[in-house]
Design a protein around this motif. Sequence first.
Motif, mmCIF file in Angstrom:
data_model
loop_
_atom_site.group_PDB
_atom_site.id
_atom_site.type_symbol
_atom_site.label_atom_id
_atom_site.label_comp_id
_atom_site.label_asym_id
_atom_site.label_seq_id
_atom_site.Cartn_x
_atom_site.Cartn_y
_atom_site.Cartn_z
ATOM 1 N N ASP A 307 43.841 42.957 38.128
ATOM 2 C CA ASP A 307 45.447 42.458 38.264
ATOM 3 C C ASP A 307 46.355 43.774 37.847
ATOM 4 O O ASP A 307 47.619 43.276 38.299
ATOM 5 C CB ASP A 307 46.011 41.066 38.293
ATOM 6 C CG ASP A 307 45.888 40.518 37.201
ATOM 7 O OD1 ASP A 307 45.601 41.703 36.191
ATOM 8 O OD2 ASP A 307 46.282 39.418 36.925
ATOM 9 N N GLY A 308 45.454 44.745 37.790
ATOM 10 C CA GLY A 308 46.503 45.652 37.130
ATOM 11 C C GLY A 308 46.131 45.722 35.037
ATOM 12 O O GLY A 308 46.010 46.289 34.685
ATOM 13 N N ASN A 309 45.424 44.545 35.289
ATOM 14 C CA ASN A 309 44.189 44.572 33.520
ATOM 15 C C ASN A 309 43.478 43.752 34.461
ATOM 16 O O ASN A 309 42.406 43.758 35.491
ATOM 17 C CB ASN A 309 45.001 43.546 33.018
ATOM 18 C CG ASN A 309 46.407 43.491 32.799
ATOM 19 O OD1 ASN A 309 47.199 44.334 31.779
ATOM 20 N ND2 ASN A 309 47.233 41.919 32.188
ATOM 21 N N ILE A 310 42.290 43.995 33.263
ATOM 22 C CA ILE A 310 41.128 43.576 33.252
ATOM 23 C C ILE A 310 40.755 42.548 32.838
ATOM 24 O O ILE A 310 41.265 42.289 31.759
ATOM 25 C CB ILE A 310 39.356 44.197 32.725
ATOM 26 C CG1 ILE A 310 39.673 46.215 33.713
ATOM 27 C CG2 ILE A 310 38.445 44.054 32.863
ATOM 28 C CD1 ILE A 310 38.274 47.556 32.663
ATOM 29 N N ASN A 311 40.358 41.151 33.387
ATOM 30 C CA ASN A 311 40.318 40.153 33.207
ATOM 31 C C ASN A 311 39.104 39.590 33.455
ATOM 32 O O ASN A 311 38.181 39.272 34.512
ATOM 33 C CB ASN A 311 41.097 38.939 33.741
ATOM 34 C CG ASN A 311 42.789 39.055 33.473
ATOM 35 O OD1 ASN A 311 43.657 38.990 32.528
ATOM 36 N ND2 ASN A 311 43.136 40.310 34.500
ATOM 37 N N THR A 312 38.090 39.221 32.588
ATOM 38 C CA THR A 312 37.129 38.579 33.106
ATOM 39 C C THR A 312 36.355 37.492 31.312
ATOM 40 O O THR A 312 36.620 37.860 30.357
ATOM 41 C CB THR A 312 36.191 39.869 32.620
ATOM 42 O OG1 THR A 312 34.332 39.747 33.496
ATOM 43 C CG2 THR A 312 35.803 40.709 31.638
ATOM 44 N N VAL A 313 34.952 37.081 31.925
ATOM 45 C CA VAL A 313 34.627 35.919 31.331
ATOM 46 C C VAL A 313 33.335 36.533 31.153
ATOM 47 O O VAL A 313 32.957 36.633 32.324
ATOM 48 C CB VAL A 313 35.215 34.494 31.647
ATOM 49 C CG1 VAL A 313 34.064 33.669 30.702
ATOM 50 C CG2 VAL A 313 36.401 33.862 31.720
#
Length: 384
Positions: A307-313
């Motif tokens: 979303d403009g950042n990488i966010n992941t699990v």
Amino acid sequence: MKVNNAFYHNLIKHNMNLQHLLEDENLFTEVPTNWYVVVADVENSTLAVENGLHDEVNLAATGSIVAVLNELKLKKRRFKIPYFFGGDGATFIVPSSMRKYVMEILQVHRLHVENSLSLNLRIGSMPVQKINDSGFKLKIAKLKLNPLLTIPIILGNGLNFAENELKQLFTPSKITFKKRDINLEGMECRWNEIKPKEHEKKVVCLLVNSNDEFKQAKIYAEVIQKINSIFGSLDERQPVSTINLSLNSTFSKLKKEMYAKIGKYSFTYLIKNWFFTNLGKVYFKFFEDGKEYLLKLRQLTDTIMIDGNINTVMLGNDTQIKDLESFLITMENKGDLTFGMHTTYASVMSCYVHDRKENHIHFVDATEGGYTTAAIAFKQKSLL
């Protein structure tokens, strides 16, 4: 400018590797300037998590998405809008014709969260035109991760700017709106913590931001390529294993869902859902439809968000985690990015189940605060 309500719906679905999508910024389209960014965020979520309210924070965030999607289903024309789950909040991008309607839904949900969970949900909206005028970019593409799941991918710092501004400027609205009951039908949170099937594996929550919008796509492609090379494909590092999925039918678990969903104590709700949850254990184990649901659940679980950042699990062992951390520290020292990482023993999942065929969505976070904890180190670095 005419409002193009079908803008997101009509975007091409790119069926390719995420890394390759990020390597070609021409595949992204600027969000129309007469669309809006709408934000819902749990205030003081870090403190709430420290006080043992991770489930409540997670449900407040999940409920924001469920409430909006349930209401949009009732519209005569189906609207497709991109949305992003962040553990302690949610962000939507909507056409101007829908902004007031979505904000009204979230105002109702904000009051519901305050009354039922004793949490403060900050909400706000900002026109994309203002984001552009402030010097930030907001471009979007649709990525088909598998036959069942397509997700929005954002480039640019537009959402970050809007979210930060709206959180800081938030004041409870004095605007009157039509009183209505919140519709959280389909919101479920009945799964136990999901531990990796391999005992040496851990669950990693990762946040990465590159502030340089000119280099952002290239840097994110490098990070995704590195994650793929260390941890394997998205499927290989998937933290949700159907083998380790088990339903939690305890009254304490059901009570959290009950208050988050209907905002009051109901003995009927508890008994009914206790019965169906226990029935579900048999359904998922012995019935073909149940087994098929679990297989689709894995495909419909979104473990990466950009979303403009990488966010992941994701799942990884100590060596893999150390290798990634070393790579990210090197890039951070060069000024290419800022990251926050949280490593823990299990993942947690909340769900939106419209039906048990193909219309269900699963939001993944991690135990011990998940994304909220990862964001602490991330924010501390950003302040330096």
